[in-house]
Design a protein around this motif. Structure first.
Motif, mmCIF file in Angstrom:
data_model
loop_
_atom_site.group_PDB
_atom_site.id
_atom_site.type_symbol
_atom_site.label_atom_id
_atom_site.label_comp_id
_atom_site.label_asym_id
_atom_site.label_seq_id
_atom_site.Cartn_x
_atom_site.Cartn_y
_atom_site.Cartn_z
ATOM 1 N N ARG A 78 0.832 -1.209 0.000
ATOM 2 C CA ARG A 78 0.000 0.000 0.000
ATOM 3 C C ARG A 78 0.865 1.256 0.000
ATOM 4 N NH1 ARG A 78 -2.906 -2.624 4.290
ATOM 5 N NH2 ARG A 78 -4.678 -3.817 3.472
ATOM 6 N N MET A 79 1.931 1.231 0.789
ATOM 7 C CA MET A 79 2.830 2.386 0.852
ATOM 8 C C MET A 79 3.468 2.669 -0.511
ATOM 9 S SD MET A 79 4.577 1.566 4.530
ATOM 10 C CE MET A 79 5.992 2.596 4.197
ATOM 11 N N GLN A 80 3.826 1.589 -1.224
ATOM 12 C CA GLN A 80 4.431 1.760 -2.548
ATOM 13 C C GLN A 80 3.406 2.313 -3.536
ATOM 14 O OE1 GLN A 80 6.011 -2.110 -3.484
ATOM 15 N NE2 GLN A 80 7.922 -1.760 -2.364
ATOM 16 N N GLN A 81 2.157 1.840 -3.413
ATOM 17 C CA GLN A 81 1.106 2.323 -4.315
ATOM 18 C C GLN A 81 0.807 3.799 -4.076
ATOM 19 O OE1 GLN A 81 -2.154 -0.327 -3.548
ATOM 20 N NE2 GLN A 81 -1.249 -2.056 -4.673
ATOM 21 N N GLU A 82 0.749 4.178 -2.798
ATOM 22 C CA GLU A 82 0.439 5.574 -2.462
ATOM 23 C C GLU A 82 1.666 6.473 -2.532
ATOM 24 O OE1 GLU A 82 -1.568 5.759 1.265
ATOM 25 O OE2 GLU A 82 -3.039 4.208 0.733
ATOM 26 N N GLN A 83 2.861 5.822 -2.559
ATOM 27 C CA GLN A 83 4.133 6.542 -2.667
ATOM 28 C C GLN A 83 4.309 7.586 -1.558
ATOM 29 O OE1 GLN A 83 4.431 8.086 -6.661
ATOM 30 N NE2 GLN A 83 5.009 6.082 -7.513
ATOM 31 N N LYS A 84 3.891 7.205 -0.360
ATOM 32 C CA LYS A 84 4.110 8.080 0.792
ATOM 33 C C LYS A 84 4.075 7.246 2.064
ATOM 34 C CE LYS A 84 -0.764 9.434 1.137
ATOM 35 N NZ LYS A 84 -1.704 10.585 1.171
ATOM 36 N N VAL A 85 4.779 7.749 3.074
ATOM 37 C CA VAL A 85 4.842 7.072 4.365
ATOM 38 C C VAL A 85 4.168 7.971 5.401
ATOM 39 C CG1 VAL A 85 6.320 6.040 6.109
ATOM 40 C CG2 VAL A 85 7.004 5.962 3.709
ATOM 41 N N THR A 86 2.973 7.603 5.787
ATOM 42 C CA THR A 86 2.219 8.399 6.757
ATOM 43 C C THR A 86 2.509 7.916 8.170
ATOM 44 O OG1 THR A 86 0.318 6.918 6.711
ATOM 45 C CG2 THR A 86 0.387 8.671 5.038
ATOM 46 N N PRO A 87 2.239 8.766 9.189
ATOM 47 C CA PRO A 87 2.391 8.324 10.585
ATOM 48 C C PRO A 87 1.588 7.058 10.885
ATOM 49 C CG PRO A 87 2.131 10.695 10.497
ATOM 50 C CD PRO A 87 1.885 10.195 9.106
ATOM 51 N N TYR A 88 0.431 6.917 10.218
ATOM 52 C CA TYR A 88 -0.392 5.725 10.435
ATOM 53 C C TYR A 88 0.363 4.461 10.030
ATOM 54 C CZ TYR A 88 -3.840 2.123 9.347
ATOM 55 O OH TYR A 88 -4.512 0.939 9.259
ATOM 56 N N TYR A 89 0.962 4.499 8.821
ATOM 57 C CA TYR A 89 1.700 3.337 8.340
ATOM 58 C C TYR A 89 2.938 3.058 9.206
ATOM 59 C CZ TYR A 89 -1.081 3.070 4.071
ATOM 60 O OH TYR A 89 -2.118 2.904 3.171
ATOM 61 N N LYS A 90 3.600 4.123 9.640
ATOM 62 C CA LYS A 90 4.767 3.953 10.501
ATOM 63 C C LYS A 90 4.410 3.220 11.785
ATOM 64 C CE LYS A 90 7.636 7.902 9.116
ATOM 65 N NZ LYS A 90 8.240 9.180 9.573
ATOM 66 N N ASN A 91 3.351 3.675 12.435
ATOM 67 C CA ASN A 91 2.930 3.055 13.703
ATOM 68 C C ASN A 91 2.441 1.626 13.487
ATOM 69 O OD1 ASN A 91 3.525 5.320 15.253
ATOM 70 N ND2 ASN A 91 1.499 6.240 14.903
ATOM 71 N N LYS A 92 1.731 1.428 12.386
ATOM 72 C CA LYS A 92 1.221 0.097 12.105
ATOM 73 C C LYS A 92 2.356 -0.897 11.875
ATOM 74 C CE LYS A 92 -1.948 -2.506 9.150
ATOM 75 N NZ LYS A 92 -2.890 -2.452 8.016
ATOM 76 N N LEU A 93 3.319 -0.476 11.036
ATOM 77 C CA LEU A 93 4.461 -1.349 10.764
ATOM 78 C C LEU A 93 5.283 -1.617 12.021
ATOM 79 C CD1 LEU A 93 5.758 -0.111 7.296
ATOM 80 C CD2 LEU A 93 4.839 -2.375 7.840
ATOM 81 N N LYS A 94 5.447 -0.582 12.834
ATOM 82 C CA LYS A 94 6.211 -0.740 14.077
ATOM 83 C C LYS A 94 5.583 -1.805 14.963
ATOM 84 C CE LYS A 94 8.111 1.938 17.923
ATOM 85 N NZ LYS A 94 8.195 3.288 18.545
ATOM 86 N N GLY A 95 4.265 -1.766 15.097
ATOM 87 C CA GLY A 95 3.567 -2.764 15.920
ATOM 88 C C GLY A 95 3.642 -4.154 15.324
ATOM 89 N N LEU A 96 3.473 -4.258 13.998
ATOM 90 C CA LEU A 96 3.523 -5.564 13.337
ATOM 91 C C LEU A 96 4.908 -6.197 13.446
ATOM 92 C CD1 LEU A 96 1.443 -4.788 10.111
ATOM 93 C CD2 LEU A 96 0.768 -6.303 11.996
ATOM 94 N N TYR A 97 5.951 -5.385 13.209
ATOM 95 C CA TYR A 97 7.311 -5.915 13.298
ATOM 96 C C TYR A 97 7.650 -6.339 14.728
ATOM 97 C CZ TYR A 97 8.945 -4.900 8.559
ATOM 98 O OH TYR A 97 9.149 -4.924 7.190
ATOM 99 N N LYS A 98 7.194 -5.576 15.705
ATOM 100 C CA LYS A 98 7.458 -5.912 17.108
ATOM 101 C C LYS A 98 6.839 -7.255 17.462
ATOM 102 C CE LYS A 98 6.963 -4.155 21.827
ATOM 103 N NZ LYS A 98 6.460 -3.032 22.668
ATOM 104 N N THR A 99 5.594 -7.457 17.024
ATOM 105 C CA THR A 99 4.917 -8.727 17.304
ATOM 106 C C THR A 99 5.598 -9.889 16.589
ATOM 107 O OG1 THR A 99 2.799 -7.575 17.558
ATOM 108 C CG2 THR A 99 2.708 -9.946 17.177
#
Length: 322
Positions: A78-99
């Motif tokens: 989704r990030m590649q399609q939208e070509q931007k990194v929003t705070p939402y995606y940052k927080n989401k990825l951070k939580g997913l990677y941590k788990t």
């Protein structure tokens, strides 16, 4: 380059030894205790493996882990399609990677515990084979040279692979990493020992018996001696502990000797270490070193490449030959 043993005296060792009922009781007790411990360890190992592999008991955890990895992949798309990194995606990825990391670490910790159980079982069985745990029901067998060579090969093949935690560096005695200066090898540990014989010095494979802290000297047994054992008392600087873990070339290449480094390596089918150059380091965890032994019978002064396991390749502090 092999090591040849002189015939020596006959086999009179133990001919006049006394025998008492108490010694039978003690040896029977130690053997029984070893058997009980092995059974307990195997039970623990069985449960640990099932915690990792049993789909029914790990179904929720595995499904959650796969779901997390799928979400990570989709979020990146989704990030590649939208070509931007929003705070939402940052927080989401951070939580997913941590788990995902927590799940992986849980499984890795179970595997480490299983490897520890295997190592302890191996140690107990090796001690029995070497006669440290007495078995009163049968005499200690004399180890033929072919059996010894097979045992050494198996010992190298089953050397535990060091599995680092995230951000963790390989410890001393992992692959090419030498022991700390204050390290003391334990009784039963295999070492390279520099001994004098017939006016020349050789590095031999030996087993630690004791270490005397007041004299800073080891008592070691030649691994290739006859039944009576050939014991040496040597200063600490004449002893080099062997690696107790294999280094993984894919994750810890810095823990391996590199091409053209001077080392001491166990010559195949012998129990002596000789100077050699690293021809090729291992590329995969199960690979051995390819080494070139110093040998004046060859025109360039080195043997053709020979394979030697990580277990039997150690640092050589001497200069290269001139």
């Amino acid at each position: 380059m092999g090591r040849t043993k002189s015939g020596g005296g006959g086999s009179n060792v133990g001919a006049s030894s006394s025998h008492s009922p108490s010694s039978d009781t003690n040896s029977t007790s130690s053997t029984a205790a070893a058997e009980v411990r092995i059974k307990d360890l195997l039970k623990e190992l069985y449960h640990l493996i099932h915690q990792v592999q049993d789909f029914s008991s790990m179904q929720d955890e595995r499904a959650r882990g796969e779901h997390n990895l799928t979400n990570i992949s989709k979020t990146h798309e989704r990030m590649q399609q939208e070509q931007k990194v929003t705070p939402y995606y940052k927080n989401k990825l951070k939580g997913l990677y941590k788990t995902a990391m927590q799940d992986a670490e849980l499984e890795a910790e179970l595997l480490r515990k299983a490897l520890d159980k295997i190592a302890e079982v191996k140690s107990i069985r090796e001690n029995r084979r070497l006669g440290k745990i007495k078995d009163s029901d049968r005499p200690k067998p004399i180890m033929r040279r072919g059996v010894l060579m097979t045992m050494l090969q198996q010992n190298a093949q089953t050397l535990p692979l060091w599995v680092s935690k995230p951000g963790e560096k390989p410890p001393p005695l992992c692959g090419a990493i030498t022991a700390d200066n204050n390290y003391v090898a334990k009784p039963g540990d295999k070492v390279a020992a520099r001994v004098r014989s017939d006016d020349e010095e050789n590095w031999i494979l030996a087993e630690v018996v004791t270490f005397n802290s007041s004299t800073n000297k080891y008592d070691v047994d030649d691994i290739d001696a006859d039944e009576g054992k050939e014991r040496h008392t040597l200063s600490k600087r004449r002893i080099v502990p062997l690696p107790i873990w294999k280094a993984n070339p894919e994750t810890d290449p810095e823990a391996l000797f590199t091409k053209n480094m001077l080392v001491l390596a166990l010559y195949p089918q012998t129990t002596c270490f000789y100077r050699a150059l690293i021809h090729e380091p291992p590329k995969k965890p199960q690979d051995d070193y390819s080494v070139l032994f110093e040998d004046t019978s060859y025109q360039d002064g080195y043997s053709p490449p020979l394979m030697v396991a990580q277990r039997y390749v150690i640092a050589c502090k001497e200069d290269k030959k001139k």
